[in-house]
Design a protein around this motif. Structure first.
Motif, short mmCIF file in Angstrom:
data_model
loop_
_atom_site.label_atom_id
_atom_site.label_comp_id
_atom_site.label_asym_id
_atom_site.label_seq_id
_atom_site.Cartn_x
_atom_site.Cartn_y
_atom_site.Cartn_z
N GLY A 282 46.85 50.84 43.26
CA GLY A 282 45.78 50.65 44.23
C GLY A 282 44.53 50.03 43.65
N GLU A 283 44.42 49.99 42.32
CA GLU A 283 43.25 49.41 41.66
C GLU A 283 43.72 48.56 40.48
N GLY A 284 44.41 47.48 40.80
CA GLY A 284 44.93 46.61 39.76
C GLY A 284 43.83 46.00 38.92
N GLY A 285 44.09 45.88 37.62
CA GLY A 285 43.09 45.34 36.70
C GLY A 285 43.15 43.82 36.62
N LEU A 286 42.50 43.28 35.58
CA LEU A 286 42.40 41.83 35.44
C LEU A 286 43.75 41.18 35.18
N SER B 178 21.25 41.92 26.14
CA SER B 178 21.44 40.99 27.26
C SER B 178 22.86 40.45 27.25
N PHE B 179 23.41 40.24 28.43
CA PHE B 179 24.76 39.71 28.62
C PHE B 179 24.72 38.64 29.70
N LYS B 180 25.84 37.97 29.84
CA LYS B 180 25.92 36.99 30.93
C LYS B 180 25.83 37.70 32.28
N LYS B 181 26.45 38.88 32.35
CA LYS B 181 26.33 39.70 33.56
C LYS B 181 26.70 41.13 33.21
N VAL B 182 26.01 42.07 33.84
CA VAL B 182 26.27 43.49 33.65
C VAL B 182 26.84 44.05 34.95
N PHE B 183 27.94 44.79 34.83
CA PHE B 183 28.58 45.40 36.00
C PHE B 183 28.34 46.91 35.95
N GLY B 184 27.78 47.45 37.01
CA GLY B 184 27.47 48.87 37.07
C GLY B 184 28.69 49.71 37.38
N ILE B 185 28.46 51.01 37.50
CA ILE B 185 29.58 51.94 37.69
C ILE B 185 30.21 51.80 39.08
N GLN B 186 29.52 51.17 40.02
CA GLN B 186 30.06 51.00 41.37
C GLN B 186 30.89 49.73 41.50
N THR B 187 31.01 48.94 40.44
CA THR B 187 31.75 47.68 40.51
C THR B 187 33.24 47.95 40.69
N SER B 188 33.84 47.31 41.67
CA SER B 188 35.28 47.47 41.92
C SER B 188 36.07 46.50 41.06
N GLN B 189 37.38 46.73 41.01
CA GLN B 189 38.25 45.86 40.22
C GLN B 189 38.28 44.44 40.78
N ASP C 35 52.21 48.71 43.78
CA ASP C 35 51.04 48.80 44.65
C ASP C 35 49.74 48.52 43.90
N MET C 36 49.81 47.73 42.83
CA MET C 36 48.61 47.40 42.08
C MET C 36 47.61 46.61 42.93
N ILE C 37 48.13 45.64 43.69
CA ILE C 37 47.27 44.74 44.47
C ILE C 37 47.74 44.76 45.91
N SER C 38 46.82 44.95 46.83
CA SER C 38 47.17 44.93 48.24
C SER C 38 47.33 43.49 48.70
#
Length: 256
Positions: A135-139, A82-93, A208-211
């Protein structure tokens, strides 16, 4: 020397033990100081076998691979975590940033400490989650973008605040800060070769990390405050610590 004629009268007084104050009831709405999240990475190839099943938004279940099931005659153990929240494979950045990092940046701007790090085996997606790709900047780039969008006009000039190497800060006057800026700039001009253009172009890999549509900032920033940002990029290699953002090469911090 003892005097036999001396009499000492004592009176015992029983004192009452003070009552302990009642324990304060913890509020269920109080924010948990530590949150552990799980992000499931997509499979790298179509023939790879998936051993993780997302049971709910907070729970995953691990299944044994088919090879282990065959070797153990079908006897295997399935475990749930168990976690606080689980992010699936479709979760975007951007979705991951909204839930995990954005509240920490908001707390930081409002004078609260925060820590965010990724943990996992090699190839589990730590670098993509933290840094991202064009195009898909991280945290990390999204957190810096939100930070500077929020405190942009309230930033102090360089060297007004200085670190004292003891997790503290020193404040300089405007004149001393100006002299140190001029000294640093003259040293950089003498050691760094000049670029052909006066304005350095941004690296296209990170530009172009973040639009612009995904840019955000914190609300309710105290306009009477003054902010200064200090960044370190630490690498640990062969038990030595290196700061990759140092202007001049220095000896690594040796392990104790």
């Amino acid at each position: 020397v003892f005097n036999n004629d001396l009499k000492v009268e004592t009176e015992s007084v029983k004192g009452k033990t003070p009552r302990r104050p009642p324990l304060k009831k913890t509020s269920h709405t109080q924010k948990d100081p530590v949150g552990v999240y799980c992000r499931i990475r997509p499979l790298g190839a179509t023939d790879e076998e998936c051993c993780i099943e997302m049971i709910s938004s907070t729970t995953i279940q691990l299944h044994a691979p088919d090879g282990i099931k065959a070797n153990r005659n079908g006897e295997y153990k399935e475990t749930q975590y168990s976690f606080k929240k689980v992010f699936g494979i479709q979760t975007s950045q951007i979705e991951l940033f909204e839930d995990v990092a954005k509240p920490l940046v908001d707390d930081l701007i409002h004078c609260k400490n925060g820590l965010l790090f990724t943990y996992g085996v090699t190839g589990s997606g730590k670098t993509f989650t933290m840094t991202g790709s064009p195009g898909e900047g991280g945290l990390l780039p999204r957190s810096l973008d939100m930070l500077f969008n929020s405190i942009g006009p309230l930033q102090a000039k360089r060297f007004v605040f200085r670190t004292d190497d003891k997790n503290g800060m020193e404040i300089q006057g405007q004149v001393d800060a100006l002299l140190e800026r001029q000294k640093r700039e003259s040293n950089q001009q003498s050691t760094v070769p000049k670029t052909p253009s006066s304005k350095q172009k941004p690296d296209p890999e990170f530009a172009d990390m973040i639009s612009p549509e995904e840019a955000c900032k914190c609300e309710g920033v105290d306009e009477d405050s003054c902010y200064s940002v200090f960044v370190s990029y630490i690498e640990i290699y062969n038990n030595y610590i290196y700061d990759l953002l140092e202007d001049t090469p220095i000896d690594p911090i040796r392990p104790k």
